[in-house]
Motif scaffolding. Sequence first.
Motif, short mmCIF file in Angstrom:
data_model
loop_
_atom_site.label_atom_id
_atom_site.label_comp_id
_atom_site.label_asym_id
_atom_site.label_seq_id
_atom_site.Cartn_x
_atom_site.Cartn_y
_atom_site.Cartn_z
N ALA A 69 0.82 -1.22 0.00
CA ALA A 69 0.00 0.00 0.00
C ALA A 69 0.85 1.27 0.00
CB ALA A 69 -0.95 0.00 1.20
N GLY A 70 2.09 1.15 -0.47
CA GLY A 70 2.96 2.31 -0.53
C GLY A 70 3.43 2.81 0.81
N LYS A 71 3.11 2.09 1.89
CA LYS A 71 3.46 2.54 3.24
C LYS A 71 4.46 1.61 3.93
CE LYS A 71 -1.02 4.76 4.02
NZ LYS A 71 -2.24 4.81 4.88
N GLU A 72 4.60 0.43 3.39
CA GLU A 72 5.48 -0.57 4.00
C GLU A 72 6.25 -1.24 2.88
OE1 GLU A 72 4.79 -4.60 6.66
OE2 GLU A 72 3.48 -2.89 6.97
N ILE A 86 14.93 -10.99 5.70
CA ILE A 86 13.69 -10.29 5.32
C ILE A 86 13.70 -8.98 6.09
CG2 ILE A 86 11.17 -10.32 5.29
CD1 ILE A 86 11.27 -13.35 5.28
N ASP A 87 13.70 -7.87 5.37
CA ASP A 87 13.87 -6.55 5.98
C ASP A 87 12.66 -5.69 5.64
OD1 ASP A 87 14.84 -4.27 7.15
OD2 ASP A 87 16.64 -4.11 5.91
N THR A 88 11.86 -5.35 6.66
CA THR A 88 10.63 -4.59 6.45
C THR A 88 10.74 -3.23 7.11
OG1 THR A 88 9.28 -6.60 6.31
CG2 THR A 88 8.13 -4.55 6.81
N LYS A 89 10.43 -2.19 6.35
CA LYS A 89 10.46 -0.82 6.86
C LYS A 89 9.09 -0.18 6.69
CE LYS A 89 15.35 -0.37 5.63
NZ LYS A 89 16.35 0.31 4.79
N PHE A 90 8.64 0.50 7.75
CA PHE A 90 7.36 1.20 7.70
C PHE A 90 7.42 2.38 8.66
CE2 PHE A 90 7.42 -2.38 10.50
CZ PHE A 90 6.75 -2.01 11.66
N GLY A 91 7.21 3.58 8.09
CA GLY A 91 7.34 4.78 8.91
C GLY A 91 8.74 4.89 9.48
N ASN A 92 8.82 5.08 10.79
CA ASN A 92 10.13 5.18 11.45
C ASN A 92 10.58 3.86 12.05
OD1 ASN A 92 8.23 5.06 13.50
ND2 ASN A 92 9.33 6.47 14.84
N LYS A 93 9.93 2.77 11.65
CA LYS A 93 10.23 1.46 12.21
C LYS A 93 10.84 0.52 11.18
CE LYS A 93 6.58 1.80 15.68
NZ LYS A 93 7.55 2.05 16.79
N ARG A 94 11.57 -0.45 11.69
CA ARG A 94 12.21 -1.45 10.83
C ARG A 94 12.25 -2.78 11.57
NH1 ARG A 94 18.69 -1.91 9.56
NH2 ARG A 94 18.58 -3.49 7.92
N ASN A 95 11.82 -3.84 10.90
CA ASN A 95 11.90 -5.21 11.42
C ASN A 95 12.84 -6.01 10.52
OD1 ASN A 95 10.00 -4.44 13.31
ND2 ASN A 95 8.29 -5.47 12.31
N GLN A 108 17.43 -21.33 12.65
CA GLN A 108 17.16 -20.24 13.59
C GLN A 108 16.93 -18.94 12.83
OE1 GLN A 108 19.37 -19.85 17.55
NE2 GLN A 108 20.33 -18.23 16.36
N ILE A 109 16.02 -18.12 13.34
CA ILE A 109 15.76 -16.81 12.77
C ILE A 109 15.89 -15.78 13.88
CG2 ILE A 109 14.15 -15.36 11.49
CD1 ILE A 109 12.71 -17.97 10.66
N VAL A 110 16.78 -14.81 13.68
CA VAL A 110 16.96 -13.74 14.66
C VAL A 110 16.21 -12.51 14.16
CG1 VAL A 110 18.61 -12.23 15.82
CG2 VAL A 110 19.19 -14.63 15.40
N ARG A 111 15.25 -12.04 14.95
CA ARG A 111 14.45 -10.87 14.58
C ARG A 111 14.87 -9.68 15.44
NH1 ARG A 111 8.37 -11.11 13.45
NH2 ARG A 111 9.16 -9.65 11.88
N LYS A 112 15.10 -8.54 14.78
CA LYS A 112 15.48 -7.31 15.47
C LYS A 112 14.48 -6.21 15.11
CE LYS A 112 20.36 -8.61 15.10
NZ LYS A 112 21.69 -8.25 14.53
N PHE A 113 14.05 -5.47 16.13
CA PHE A 113 13.04 -4.43 15.95
C PHE A 113 13.65 -3.06 16.24
CE2 PHE A 113 10.69 -8.20 17.78
CZ PHE A 113 10.31 -8.70 16.54
N TYR A 114 13.57 -2.16 15.26
CA TYR A 114 14.18 -0.84 15.38
C TYR A 114 13.12 0.26 15.32
CZ TYR A 114 18.54 -3.27 14.08
OH TYR A 114 19.62 -4.12 14.03
N THR A 115 13.37 1.35 16.02
CA THR A 115 12.59 2.58 15.90
C THR A 115 13.56 3.74 15.76
OG1 THR A 115 10.81 1.68 17.29
CG2 THR A 115 10.87 4.07 16.98
N ASP A 116 13.38 4.52 14.70
CA ASP A 116 14.29 5.63 14.41
C ASP A 116 15.75 5.17 14.37
OD1 ASP A 116 12.28 7.61 14.19
OD2 ASP A 116 12.18 7.79 16.37
N GLY A 117 15.98 3.96 13.85
CA GLY A 117 17.32 3.44 13.71
C GLY A 117 17.92 2.86 14.97
#
Length: 258
Positions: A69-72, A86-95, A108-117
């Motif tokens: 939808a042009g947002k993510e 798999i790198d997903t960015k939406f707004g100021n967030k990144r998974n 194993q899958i390591v997931r990291k959650f970022y806000t404003d980098g």
Amino acid sequence: MKKQLTLLIVAVSLLLVTCKKKSGPDEPEQTPVKLLSRIIEVSGFPTPTTKFTIYTYDEKKRISTISWAGKEFTTYTYHGDELFSIDTKFGNKRNLSEFSYADGKPKQIVRKFYTDGELKGGVTLGNIYTGDKITEVHVNESGTVAQKRFYRYAGDNIVGYDSQTDVFIIKESTFGTKKSMYFNSRLKYINGIETFDRFSPNDLLASVIKYPNGAELRQKNTFTYDDDDFPVTLLTEATFESGESAGTFRYTFEYKMY
């Protein structure tokens, strides 16, 4: 005369080069396959809105990017034949999800959650196999198993998904005999990251999610198909256990040959 002789020599040389190229081993011819390129979703009440999901692929016909939808925006990275991230960015967030392997299987899958980098948290998913299929996933958070996921199969379709945290939630699915829209971009192993089923080869006709308090969320899917048995339209009707509507969603699937 000298000019004509020179032209003749050049022409013969070009002919020999052309013949040499043609007589060499031919590169293997790739057969075009039909891949999902866009989903058009119409949903919302009282005023429906239209959303577009767009897929691109790499030279090996694997998903490269998804625009929601042009947002993510999601980017897939591969190391050789293996999905690496798999790198997903939406707004100021990144998974960001990164995969590690053992014996050619995602372990194993390591997931990291970022806000404003800035890294804000993360979890680690550990896969447990029965034969060649993932049947259990442990979600570890700060060294503690915060969730267990259980998968049940009928053939290659995921017909059961159970989630155990402090409550136990059960999902049961019913499949048809025609193709999933992701048929030609299927995953060899489920990854627990994507919010859509890209593992099951067939069309999902119905599902029900059962909660410990007796509540249920039911989904009924009505498809139309093309001549290759790929879905082209979908009407999804969601209802609660009481029969009350939980929403209606309409989708159109578009494909391209790659």
